[in-house]
Design a protein around this motif. Structure first.
Motif, PDB file in Angstrom:
ATOM      1  N   LYS A 188       0.825  -1.213   0.000  1.00  0.00           N
ATOM      2  CA  LYS A 188       0.000   0.000   0.000  1.00  0.00           C
ATOM      3  C   LYS A 188       0.855   1.257   0.000  1.00  0.00           C
ATOM      4  O   LYS A 188       0.574   2.217  -0.740  1.00  0.00           O
ATOM      5  N   TYR A 189       1.904   1.273   0.819  1.00  0.00           N
ATOM      6  CA  TYR A 189       2.672   2.507   1.010  1.00  0.00           C
ATOM      7  C   TYR A 189       4.011   2.528   0.271  1.00  0.00           C
ATOM      8  O   TYR A 189       4.524   3.608  -0.021  1.00  0.00           O
ATOM      9  N   TYR A 190       4.573   1.376  -0.009  1.00  0.00           N
ATOM     10  CA  TYR A 190       5.911   1.344  -0.599  1.00  0.00           C
ATOM     11  C   TYR A 190       6.001   0.496  -1.867  1.00  0.00           C
ATOM     12  O   TYR A 190       7.096   0.282  -2.374  1.00  0.00           O
ATOM     13  N   GLY A 191       4.887  -0.001  -2.328  1.00  0.00           N
ATOM     14  CA  GLY A 191       4.899  -0.848  -3.515  1.00  0.00           C
ATOM     15  C   GLY A 191       5.282  -0.059  -4.766  1.00  0.00           C
ATOM     16  O   GLY A 191       5.075   1.155  -4.851  1.00  0.00           O
ATOM     17  N   PRO A 192       5.866  -0.735  -5.768  1.00  0.00           N
ATOM     18  CA  PRO A 192       6.265  -0.056  -7.012  1.00  0.00           C
ATOM     19  C   PRO A 192       5.057   0.429  -7.800  1.00  0.00           C
ATOM     20  O   PRO A 192       3.993  -0.201  -7.774  1.00  0.00           O
ATOM     21  N   THR A 193       5.226   1.540  -8.486  1.00  0.00           N
ATOM     22  CA  THR A 193       4.160   2.063  -9.336  1.00  0.00           C
ATOM     23  C   THR A 193       4.184   1.361 -10.689  1.00  0.00           C
ATOM     24  O   THR A 193       5.136   0.654 -11.027  1.00  0.00           O
ATOM     25  N   THR A 194       3.129   1.557 -11.459  1.00  0.00           N
ATOM     26  CA  THR A 194       3.055   0.960 -12.796  1.00  0.00           C
ATOM     27  C   THR A 194       4.203   1.467 -13.670  1.00  0.00           C
ATOM     28  O   THR A 194       4.802   0.712 -14.452  1.00  0.00           O
ATOM     29  N   TRP A 195       4.540   2.755 -13.532  1.00  0.00           N
ATOM     30  CA  TRP A 195       5.643   3.322 -14.305  1.00  0.00           C
ATOM     31  C   TRP A 195       6.963   2.641 -13.956  1.00  0.00           C
ATOM     32  O   TRP A 195       7.759   2.323 -14.839  1.00  0.00           O
ATOM     33  N   THR A 196       7.181   2.388 -12.673  1.00  0.00           N
ATOM     34  CA  THR A 196       8.418   1.735 -12.255  1.00  0.00           C
ATOM     35  C   THR A 196       8.523   0.336 -12.839  1.00  0.00           C
ATOM     36  O   THR A 196       9.596  -0.084 -13.276  1.00  0.00           O
ATOM     37  N   VAL A 197       7.408  -0.382 -12.870  1.00  0.00           N
ATOM     38  CA  VAL A 197       7.410  -1.755 -13.371  1.00  0.00           C
ATOM     39  C   VAL A 197       7.744  -1.800 -14.864  1.00  0.00           C
ATOM     40  O   VAL A 197       8.521  -2.640 -15.314  1.00  0.00           O
ATOM     41  N   PHE A 198       7.161  -0.864 -15.640  1.00  0.00           N
ATOM     42  CA  PHE A 198       7.331  -0.901 -17.097  1.00  0.00           C
ATOM     43  C   PHE A 198       8.378   0.089 -17.598  1.00  0.00           C
ATOM     44  O   PHE A 198       8.515   0.285 -18.805  1.00  0.00           O
ATOM     45  N   GLN A 199       9.126   0.696 -16.696  1.00  0.00           N
ATOM     46  CA  GLN A 199      10.101   1.710 -17.099  1.00  0.00           C
ATOM     47  C   GLN A 199      11.175   1.138 -18.013  1.00  0.00           C
ATOM     48  O   GLN A 199      11.466   1.701 -19.080  1.00  0.00           O
ATOM     49  N   LEU A 200      11.783   0.031 -17.624  1.00  0.00           N
ATOM     50  CA  LEU A 200      12.862  -0.551 -18.425  1.00  0.00           C
ATOM     51  C   LEU A 200      12.376  -1.018 -19.796  1.00  0.00           C
ATOM     52  O   LEU A 200      13.026  -0.717 -20.811  1.00  0.00           O
ATOM     53  N   PRO A 201      11.249  -1.763 -19.901  1.00  0.00           N
ATOM     54  CA  PRO A 201      10.759  -2.131 -21.230  1.00  0.00           C
ATOM     55  C   PRO A 201      10.468  -0.931 -22.125  1.00  0.00           C
ATOM     56  O   PRO A 201      10.712  -0.992 -23.341  1.00  0.00           O
ATOM     57  N   LEU A 202       9.968   0.153 -21.541  1.00  0.00           N
ATOM     58  CA  LEU A 202       9.683   1.346 -22.345  1.00  0.00           C
ATOM     59  C   LEU A 202      10.972   1.982 -22.862  1.00  0.00           C
ATOM     60  O   LEU A 202      11.036   2.432 -24.022  1.00  0.00           O
ATOM     61  N   VAL A 203      11.997   2.014 -22.018  1.00  0.00           N
ATOM     62  CA  VAL A 203      13.300   2.545 -22.455  1.00  0.00           C
ATOM     63  C   VAL A 203      13.862   1.681 -23.579  1.00  0.00           C
ATOM     64  O   VAL A 203      14.371   2.196 -24.585  1.00  0.00           O
ATOM     65  N   LEU A 204      13.776   0.370 -23.406  1.00  0.00           N
ATOM     66  CA  LEU A 204      14.271  -0.547 -24.439  1.00  0.00           C
ATOM     67  C   LEU A 204      13.461  -0.417 -25.727  1.00  0.00           C
ATOM     68  O   LEU A 204      14.011  -0.547 -26.831  1.00  0.00           O
ATOM     69  N   PHE A 205      12.159  -0.139 -25.594  1.00  0.00           N
ATOM     70  CA  PHE A 205      11.332   0.064 -26.788  1.00  0.00           C
ATOM     71  C   PHE A 205      11.787   1.298 -27.560  1.00  0.00           C
ATOM     72  O   PHE A 205      11.833   1.292 -28.797  1.00  0.00           O
ATOM     73  N   VAL A 206      12.122   2.358 -26.829  1.00  0.00           N
ATOM     74  CA  VAL A 206      12.626   3.582 -27.471  1.00  0.00           C
ATOM     75  C   VAL A 206      13.946   3.295 -28.186  1.00  0.00           C
ATOM     76  O   VAL A 206      14.163   3.747 -29.319  1.00  0.00           O
ATOM     77  N   VAL A 207      14.827   2.532 -27.542  1.00  0.00           N
ATOM     78  CA  VAL A 207      16.110   2.168 -28.172  1.00  0.00           C
ATOM     79  C   VAL A 207      15.856   1.352 -29.427  1.00  0.00           C
ATOM     80  O   VAL A 207      16.493   1.565 -30.472  1.00  0.00           O
ATOM     81  N   THR A 208      14.931   0.403 -29.362  1.00  0.00           N
ATOM     82  CA  THR A 208      14.589  -0.433 -30.521  1.00  0.00           C
ATOM     83  C   THR A 208      14.045   0.420 -31.656  1.00  0.00           C
ATOM     84  O   THR A 208      14.416   0.231 -32.831  1.00  0.00           O
ATOM     85  N   ALA A 209      13.176   1.353 -31.323  1.00  0.00           N
ATOM     86  CA  ALA A 209      12.613   2.246 -32.340  1.00  0.00           C
ATOM     87  C   ALA A 209      13.707   3.104 -32.979  1.00  0.00           C
ATOM     88  O   ALA A 209      13.697   3.347 -34.194  1.00  0.00           O
ATOM     89  N   PHE A 210      14.681   3.530 -32.180  1.00  0.00           N
ATOM     90  CA  PHE A 210      15.792   4.332 -32.700  1.00  0.00           C
ATOM     91  C   PHE A 210      16.635   3.516 -33.686  1.00  0.00           C
ATOM     92  O   PHE A 210      17.001   4.004 -34.764  1.00  0.00           O
ATOM     93  N   ILE A 211      16.931   2.276 -33.312  1.00  0.00           N
ATOM     94  CA  ILE A 211      17.718   1.395 -34.200  1.00  0.00           C
ATOM     95  C   ILE A 211      16.942   1.123 -35.482  1.00  0.00           C
ATOM     96  O   ILE A 211      17.506   1.159 -36.591  1.00  0.00           O
ATOM     97  N   PHE A 212      15.646   0.862 -35.365  1.00  0.00           N
ATOM     98  CA  PHE A 212      14.820   0.584 -36.537  1.00  0.00           C
ATOM     99  C   PHE A 212      14.765   1.793 -37.460  1.00  0.00           C
ATOM    100  O   PHE A 212      14.840   1.664 -38.692  1.00  0.00           O
TER     101      PHE A 212
END
Length: 253
Positions: A211-235
């Motif tokens: 309730k008070y210290y659990g990870p947010t949705t952004w924290t959970v998907f932060q790394l995949p989103l960064v990797l998606f941006v890198v993939t889009a840049f390479i593409f």
């Protein structure tokens, strides 16, 4: 045939060599481009695989976290239900009745250790029992009126009635010193306090942490989103390089 071949003395050969130089540069450029395109293509596939892998991992983590969040919400709702049920049976009574209070306890007996009722008339005299010593306990009554509140247990010796698994408890109770193991709430006449069983405290702790210290949705998907941006840049780079090298390839063909 053993005579040295002097290119400078062969104007036609020299002219042919000069004519080939631009094409050799173009061929070298094409080779470099092909190598770079191969690098981009391999990098793109690696990035896609890594991104998908981390996305699946994050998705599984997100599902688990949502399950834990749901469990935490259910525990919070349960706190309110325990207290509301207790106040409901107290509304029709001048003094807490063991039978009715025990009926509430039995409804939640898998989670509860004690269920106690205190009169607000005694609030000025409340104490807490800590390390075998009794100390004054100034109660924040206003905070308790707002809803279920985690508190250090009020000394059960001041309770108008305490019930447990086997009914009314008259012997001295040493409260649990676990800081989120006891919950209380007040109305204009009573303070109701309940204490969780030791076996249920791990579940309470987990719910509290989520309730008070659990990870947010952004924290959970932060790394995949960064990797998606890198993939889009390479593409994007791969598409640009492919488009730039196409006219030269067409000329050579």
């Amino acid at each position: 045939m053993r005579e040295k071949f002097d290119v400078n003395e062969q104007p036609d050969v020299q002219a042919r060599i000069e004519q080939k130089k631009p094409f050799q540069k173009v061929a070298h450029y094409i080779d470099v481009q092909k190598g770079f395109m191969t690098f981009l293509r391999r990098s793109l596939w690696i990035s896609i695989i890594v991104t998908v892998g981390f996305f699946i991992h994050s998705l599984i983590m997100f599902i688990d976290i949502n399950h834990d969040r749901q469990e935490a919400r259910e525990i919070e709702e349960q706190k309110g239900s325990i207290l509301e049920d207790t106040f409901e049976v107290l509304e029709t009574q001048k003094e807490p009745d063991e039978t009715t209070l025990q009926s509430v306890f039995q409804k939640y007996n898998e989670e509860l250790q004690y269920l106690a009722v205190f009169s607000i008339d005694d609030v000025e005299d409340f104490t807490l029992l800590q390390d075998g010593k009794t100390e004054p306990y100034p109660i924040d009554y206003t905070r308790l009126e707002k809803g279920p509140t985690t508190i250090y247990p009020i000394n059960y010796a001041h309770a108008a009635l305490v019930v447990g698994k086997n009914g009314k408890i008259t012997e001295s109770i040493i409260p649990n010193d676990y800081d989120i193991g006891t919950v209380a709430m007040a109305d204009d006449q009573w303070i109701v306090q309940f204490e969780y069983q030791d076996s249920y405290l791990e579940t309470i702790e987990k719910a509290h942490q989520n309730k008070y210290y659990g990870p947010t949705t952004w924290t959970v998907f932060q790394l995949p989103l960064v990797l998606f941006v890198v993939t889009a840049f390479i593409f994007g780079n791969w598409l640009i390089q492919k488009r730039n090298s196409k006219p030269v390839e067409n000329i050579l063909d």
